[in-house]
Write a protein that holds these residues in place. Sequence first.
Motif, PDB file in Angstrom:
ATOM      1  N   ALA A 100      17.284  12.111   0.980  1.00  0.00           N
ATOM      2  CA  ALA A 100      16.552  11.147   1.812  1.00  0.00           C
ATOM      3  C   ALA A 100      17.432  10.664   2.969  1.00  0.00           C
ATOM      4  CB  ALA A 100      16.067   9.977   0.966  1.00  0.00           C
ATOM      5  N   GLU A 101      18.712  10.417   2.704  1.00  0.00           N
ATOM      6  CA  GLU A 101      19.648  10.021   3.756  1.00  0.00           C
ATOM      7  C   GLU A 101      19.761  11.109   4.813  1.00  0.00           C
ATOM      8  OE1 GLU A 101      23.468   9.107   2.075  1.00  0.00           O
ATOM      9  OE2 GLU A 101      22.621   7.596   0.748  1.00  0.00           O
ATOM     10  N   ALA A 102      19.897  12.354   4.374  1.00  0.00           N
ATOM     11  CA  ALA A 102      20.017  13.477   5.301  1.00  0.00           C
ATOM     12  C   ALA A 102      18.772  13.617   6.174  1.00  0.00           C
ATOM     13  CB  ALA A 102      20.279  14.775   4.529  1.00  0.00           C
ATOM     14  N   LEU A 103      17.635  13.266   5.624  1.00  0.00           N
ATOM     15  CA  LEU A 103      16.380  13.340   6.378  1.00  0.00           C
ATOM     16  C   LEU A 103      16.245  12.208   7.393  1.00  0.00           C
ATOM     17  CD1 LEU A 103      13.958  14.347   3.512  1.00  0.00           C
ATOM     18  CD2 LEU A 103      14.385  15.661   5.590  1.00  0.00           C
ATOM     19  N   GLY A 104      16.979  11.121   7.210  1.00  0.00           N
ATOM     20  CA  GLY A 104      16.940  10.020   8.161  1.00  0.00           C
ATOM     21  C   GLY A 104      16.391   8.712   7.630  1.00  0.00           C
ATOM     22  N   VAL A 105      16.164   8.612   6.317  1.00  0.00           N
ATOM     23  CA  VAL A 105      15.760   7.328   5.744  1.00  0.00           C
ATOM     24  C   VAL A 105      16.923   6.363   5.957  1.00  0.00           C
ATOM     25  CG1 VAL A 105      15.097   6.117   3.619  1.00  0.00           C
ATOM     26  CG2 VAL A 105      14.219   8.413   4.071  1.00  0.00           C
ATOM     27  N   ARG A 106      16.621   5.136   6.328  1.00  0.00           N
ATOM     28  CA  ARG A 106      17.635   4.199   6.814  1.00  0.00           C
ATOM     29  C   ARG A 106      18.061   3.137   5.795  1.00  0.00           C
ATOM     30  NH1 ARG A 106      17.173   4.142  12.434  1.00  0.00           N
ATOM     31  NH2 ARG A 106      15.496   5.460  13.158  1.00  0.00           N
ATOM     32  N   ARG A 126       0.839  -1.207   0.000  1.00  0.00           N
ATOM     33  CA  ARG A 126       0.000   0.000   0.000  1.00  0.00           C
ATOM     34  C   ARG A 126       0.865   1.243   0.000  1.00  0.00           C
ATOM     35  NH1 ARG A 126      -3.421  -2.831   4.146  1.00  0.00           N
ATOM     36  NH2 ARG A 126      -2.022  -1.831   5.610  1.00  0.00           N
ATOM     37  N   ASN A 127       0.446   2.232  -0.782  1.00  0.00           N
ATOM     38  CA  ASN A 127       1.124   3.525  -0.794  1.00  0.00           C
ATOM     39  C   ASN A 127       0.807   4.268   0.480  1.00  0.00           C
ATOM     40  OD1 ASN A 127       2.278   3.293  -3.361  1.00  0.00           O
ATOM     41  ND2 ASN A 127       0.350   3.848  -4.318  1.00  0.00           N
ATOM     42  N   ARG A 128       1.801   4.988   0.977  1.00  0.00           N
ATOM     43  CA  ARG A 128       1.624   5.700   2.233  1.00  0.00           C
ATOM     44  C   ARG A 128       2.652   6.811   2.321  1.00  0.00           C
ATOM     45  NH1 ARG A 128      -0.126   3.403   7.792  1.00  0.00           N
ATOM     46  NH2 ARG A 128       0.615   5.047   9.132  1.00  0.00           N
ATOM     47  N   TYR A 129       2.359   7.820   3.128  1.00  0.00           N
ATOM     48  CA  TYR A 129       3.316   8.874   3.423  1.00  0.00           C
ATOM     49  C   TYR A 129       3.729   8.735   4.872  1.00  0.00           C
ATOM     50  CZ  TYR A 129       2.239  10.939  -1.048  1.00  0.00           C
ATOM     51  OH  TYR A 129       2.107  11.139  -2.391  1.00  0.00           O
ATOM     52  N   GLU A 130       5.034   8.734   5.102  1.00  0.00           N
ATOM     53  CA  GLU A 130       5.574   8.555   6.444  1.00  0.00           C
ATOM     54  C   GLU A 130       6.685   9.563   6.695  1.00  0.00           C
ATOM     55  OE1 GLU A 130       5.317   6.814   9.329  1.00  0.00           O
ATOM     56  OE2 GLU A 130       3.397   6.100   8.595  1.00  0.00           O
ATOM     57  N   SER A 131       7.008   9.765   7.977  1.00  0.00           N
ATOM     58  CA  SER A 131       8.163  10.605   8.313  1.00  0.00           C
ATOM     59  C   SER A 131       9.431   9.811   7.992  1.00  0.00           C
ATOM     60  CB  SER A 131       8.121  11.034   9.772  1.00  0.00           C
ATOM     61  OG  SER A 131       8.045   9.922  10.618  1.00  0.00           O
ATOM     62  N   PRO A 132      10.491  10.492   7.595  1.00  0.00           N
ATOM     63  CA  PRO A 132      11.698   9.807   7.111  1.00  0.00           C
ATOM     64  C   PRO A 132      12.303   8.784   8.071  1.00  0.00           C
ATOM     65  CG  PRO A 132      11.820  12.149   6.662  1.00  0.00           C
ATOM     66  CD  PRO A 132      10.611  11.946   7.501  1.00  0.00           C
ATOM     67  N   ASN A 133      12.258   9.043   9.377  1.00  0.00           N
ATOM     68  CA  ASN A 133      12.890   8.111  10.313  1.00  0.00           C
ATOM     69  C   ASN A 133      12.125   6.792  10.442  1.00  0.00           C
ATOM     70  OD1 ASN A 133      10.801   9.393  11.663  1.00  0.00           O
ATOM     71  ND2 ASN A 133      11.803   9.260  13.639  1.00  0.00           N
ATOM     72  N   ASN A 134      10.944   6.684   9.829  1.00  0.00           N
ATOM     73  CA  ASN A 134      10.182   5.431   9.818  1.00  0.00           C
ATOM     74  C   ASN A 134      10.318   4.685   8.497  1.00  0.00           C
ATOM     75  OD1 ASN A 134       9.159   5.754  12.393  1.00  0.00           O
ATOM     76  ND2 ASN A 134       7.388   6.898  11.679  1.00  0.00           N
ATOM     77  N   VAL A 135      11.203   5.158   7.632  1.00  0.00           N
ATOM     78  CA  VAL A 135      11.283   4.623   6.272  1.00  0.00           C
ATOM     79  C   VAL A 135      12.677   4.032   6.020  1.00  0.00           C
ATOM     80  CG1 VAL A 135      11.065   5.210   3.820  1.00  0.00           C
ATOM     81  CG2 VAL A 135       9.598   6.344   5.502  1.00  0.00           C
ATOM     82  N   TYR A 136      12.698   2.944   5.261  1.00  0.00           N
ATOM     83  CA  TYR A 136      13.946   2.285   4.871  1.00  0.00           C
ATOM     84  C   TYR A 136      14.164   2.409   3.374  1.00  0.00           C
ATOM     85  CZ  TYR A 136      13.815  -0.325   9.321  1.00  0.00           C
ATOM     86  OH  TYR A 136      13.794  -0.695  10.634  1.00  0.00           O
ATOM     87  N   PHE A 137      15.441   2.429   2.977  1.00  0.00           N
ATOM     88  CA  PHE A 137      15.796   2.175   1.588  1.00  0.00           C
ATOM     89  C   PHE A 137      15.643   0.664   1.399  1.00  0.00           C
ATOM     90  CE2 PHE A 137      18.357   6.062   2.207  1.00  0.00           C
ATOM     91  CZ  PHE A 137      17.925   6.788   1.118  1.00  0.00           C
ATOM     92  N   LYS A 138      15.181   0.238   0.261  1.00  0.00           N
ATOM     93  CA  LYS A 138      14.972  -1.201   0.054  1.00  0.00           C
ATOM     94  C   LYS A 138      16.269  -1.842  -0.413  1.00  0.00           C
ATOM     95  CE  LYS A 138      11.562  -4.487  -1.289  1.00  0.00           C
ATOM     96  NZ  LYS A 138      10.191  -4.659  -1.722  1.00  0.00           N
ATOM     97  N   THR A 139      17.020  -2.363   0.552  1.00  0.00           N
ATOM     98  CA  THR A 139      18.249  -3.093   0.257  1.00  0.00           C
ATOM     99  C   THR A 139      17.930  -4.590   0.288  1.00  0.00           C
ATOM    100  OG1 THR A 139      18.898  -3.269   2.578  1.00  0.00           O
ATOM    101  CG2 THR A 139      19.634  -1.293   1.375  1.00  0.00           C
TER     102      THR A 139
END
Length: 194
Positions: free
Chosen positions: A85-91, A40-53
């Motif tokens: 995205a990294e600077a924002l906190g995406v993990r 499902r598509n969703r909008y989240e704050s960056p610290n709750n989001v991962y890069f898909k590795t």
Amino acid sequence: FEDFQRVLNIWLESDEYRRREVIDLIKQSKFMHCKSQEGRNRYESPNNVYFKTDKLASWFKSNTTDDIYFLDLPSSSSDAWRKFAEALGVRYDLRIFGSTEIRVNRNGWYQRSVNGFNPEFNLHGLKFSLNNITYERSILLWSLLLKYVNKLKGHIESKTNQNYPYKKGEELKSTAMSYLEKCSWLYDKDQVII
């Protein structure tokens, strides 16, 4: 996407001080377009989001019980997109809970961790991964636990007067350790769970 691109352009055109200001202003906002494990598509704050590795995809595969969100980057995304995205906190790495030491100094009550122990230490998705262990998950888990071995069991020291020495409390288990003890999750050299 257009809003994200607009903010990205402001960030790219700013000096280092202004970039930090932009990050601080928006890092708590739920504006990162991502997909949940259910797709499902969703909008989240960056610290709750991962890069898909590959590593994270393997760890979270089929896990629909935890809140897991992977950044939905457009195919035309640039390197600047990723850096922003990294600077924002995406993990890129698994979220760790309770990784900070305990330090309490309040109203005549003092507490501190011994060797960095925190009883709330846990790994995002650990319970699901242990209940659905695979060889790949076991390898990732082992590498993480080696890094955080001091957080699995430990002590909290306390005192009631600033002038008294700290007293070591009884040995405690972290949340992660409680889960680990209940499951078989290690594999031997023949890839058989032990």
